[in-house]
Scaffold this motif. Structure first.
Motif, mmCIF file in Angstrom:
data_model
loop_
_atom_site.group_PDB
_atom_site.id
_atom_site.type_symbol
_atom_site.label_atom_id
_atom_site.label_comp_id
_atom_site.label_asym_id
_atom_site.label_seq_id
_atom_site.Cartn_x
_atom_site.Cartn_y
_atom_site.Cartn_z
ATOM 1 N N ARG A 118 0.811 -1.230 0.000
ATOM 2 C CA ARG A 118 0.000 0.000 0.000
ATOM 3 C C ARG A 118 0.841 1.274 0.000
ATOM 4 O O ARG A 118 0.504 2.273 0.632
ATOM 5 N N CYS A 119 1.934 1.219 -0.721
ATOM 6 C CA CYS A 119 2.801 2.375 -0.905
ATOM 7 C C CYS A 119 3.371 2.259 -2.310
ATOM 8 O O CYS A 119 4.092 1.302 -2.616
ATOM 9 N N CYS A 140 -0.544 0.945 6.736
ATOM 10 C CA CYS A 140 -0.536 2.135 5.884
ATOM 11 C C CYS A 140 -1.896 2.812 5.805
ATOM 12 O O CYS A 140 -1.991 3.926 5.277
ATOM 13 N N THR A 178 1.952 6.866 1.510
ATOM 14 C CA THR A 178 1.176 5.640 1.415
ATOM 15 C C THR A 178 -0.011 5.893 0.489
ATOM 16 O O THR A 178 -0.229 7.005 0.006
#
Length: 400
Positions: free
Chosen positions: A54-55, A371, A391
């Motif tokens: 999630r980044c 995140c 993020t």
């Protein structure tokens, strides 16, 4: 000093200019974990599970390494966003009822070429047909196989409640339905063995339970390997152009790649090494994603209180889903209060050495869910913060 004490001193130096709460990714640990996944994959491509990262910057970093190929997304809207940002070969690992995104997919040649959707029911195909809204692009489709272990004539099932498609004939029938529908093309098969990849088999203090889990996993691996090979043959008889057969997860990479029918594996959690993944015999990683909370109270001897901390992981509620106080060593959650929404008391002798304003470092139970709580990960290399990486949340993207 112990290795963990040295880590704490290093991280404290690196982030001394930051006010907690904040989250970090230790890039040296992240890269070492990525290398470990590749070693276990033994030459088969590793598709990165985006829900565990999630980044966007970290997805780009790991995909730049030879051996990683493609993204396993968790929603169709996320997949479309990633495709617009330059990612390709994106498999959506869960069925979608997002009609607006399906219409966009069918109407844009770039998106249609980059994204594959997952189905395990003809009703999902029918929904996608209605959502096309006149779009002319062919939608790439992947089938999902149920990997659960059936016992006692099917009366007992061990595994995640995912796909209803279990036997070769079930998948071949849906494959034929796809082949008959203009605007759809079957390109892949997916089978996530959650009860093997996501279930710890060496839990501290529980030797009999761990031995039972290992026995179940051995039996399930053998059964699934046979059934998956039969399913692949049945589906390829309908769709000989099948591009990939995806399997596995962080906890089962080494076993899954041994199956000839599998062409690639998926993994993501092993990059961050959250604390739920500490109890596996097949691998060990380095904690790469941590978050820091500030000490704001000292209620008494052997206790401090930090701000925030109520970041439980998804799944069956239990102590193992709570964040884990990690640094300094010797702290534990209060059994009466646990990790709280706005404050978390911590018990242990180490509390008496902490001052107001000091940082306590935690590990999340799962990987990418961290995140959703922070808009950035501060990238640490050695004892310096070298970058600040947004993020998904930091980019204004909340998909679930």
């Amino acid at each position: 000093m112990t290795p963990r004490a040295l880590d704490r001193a290093r991280l404290d130096r690196a982030t001394s200019h930051l006010d907690a709460p904040f989250a970090i990714v230790d890039l040296d640990a992240f890269d070492a974990n990525a290398a470990g996944l590749l070693r276990r994959a033994r030459g088969k491509p590793v598709r990165v599970a985006s829900k565990s990262v999630r980044c966007r910057a970290l997805l780009e970093r790991v995909l730049a390494r030879e051996g990683f190929a493609g993204v396993m997304a968790f929603t169709l809207a996320e997949a479309l966003w990633l495709a617009r940002e330059g990612f390709d070969d994106i498999l959506v690992a869960y069925p979608s009822a997002d009609r607006a995104s399906l219409a966009q997919l069918a109407g844009d040649p770039k998106l249609a070429a980059a994204v594959t959707v997952l189905v395990d029911d003809v009703a999902q195909l029918e929904l996608a047909e209605r959502a096309r809204a006149g779009g002319r692009e062919e939608i790439r489709v992947c089938l999902e196989l149920d990997t659960s272990l059936a016992l006692f004539g099917g009366r007992t099932r061990i595994g995640a409640l995912r796909s209803p498609l279990r036997e070769p004939g079930h998948l071949a029938e849906l494959a034929r339905s796809i082949a008959r529908r203009p605007g759809f093309r079957l390109v892949g098969l997916m089978a996530y063995e959650a009860h093997i990849a996501g279930l710890a088999d060496a839990v501290a203090g529980r030797p009999l339970t761990s031995a039972g889990i290992r026995l179940m996993q051995r039996v399930s691996r053998r059964e699934l390997a046979t059934r998956r090979a039969e399913v692949v043959r049945a589906v390829r008889a309908v769709a000989p152009e099948l591009e990939f057969v995806n399997g596995g997860g962080t906890g089962s990479v080494g076993g899954t790649v041994a199956e000839e029918a599998v062409t690639e594996v998926a993994a993501g959690s092993g990059l961050f090494q959250p604390h739920l993944f500490d109890h596996y015999r097949a691998f060990s990683g380095r904690p790469a994603a941590l978050f820091a909370l500030p000490v704001v109270r000292r209620p008494g001897v052997g206790v401090v209180t930090v701000l925030g901390g109520g970041y439980p992981a998804s799944g069956v509620a239990g102590r193992d889903r709570s964040p884990l106080p990690y640094l300094p060593e010797g702290l534990r959650l209060s059994p009466r209060e646990g990790a709280g929404e706005v404050q978390t008391p911590l018990l242990g002798a180490a509390a008496d050495d902490l001052l107001i304003g000091d940082a306590v470092w935690f590990r999340h139970a799962k990987a990418g869910e961290l995140c959703e709580r922070f808009d950035a990960l501060h990238a640490v290399e050695g004892d310096r913060v070298t970058a600040t990486l947004p993020t998904y949340r930091g980019e204004g993207r909340t998909f679930l």
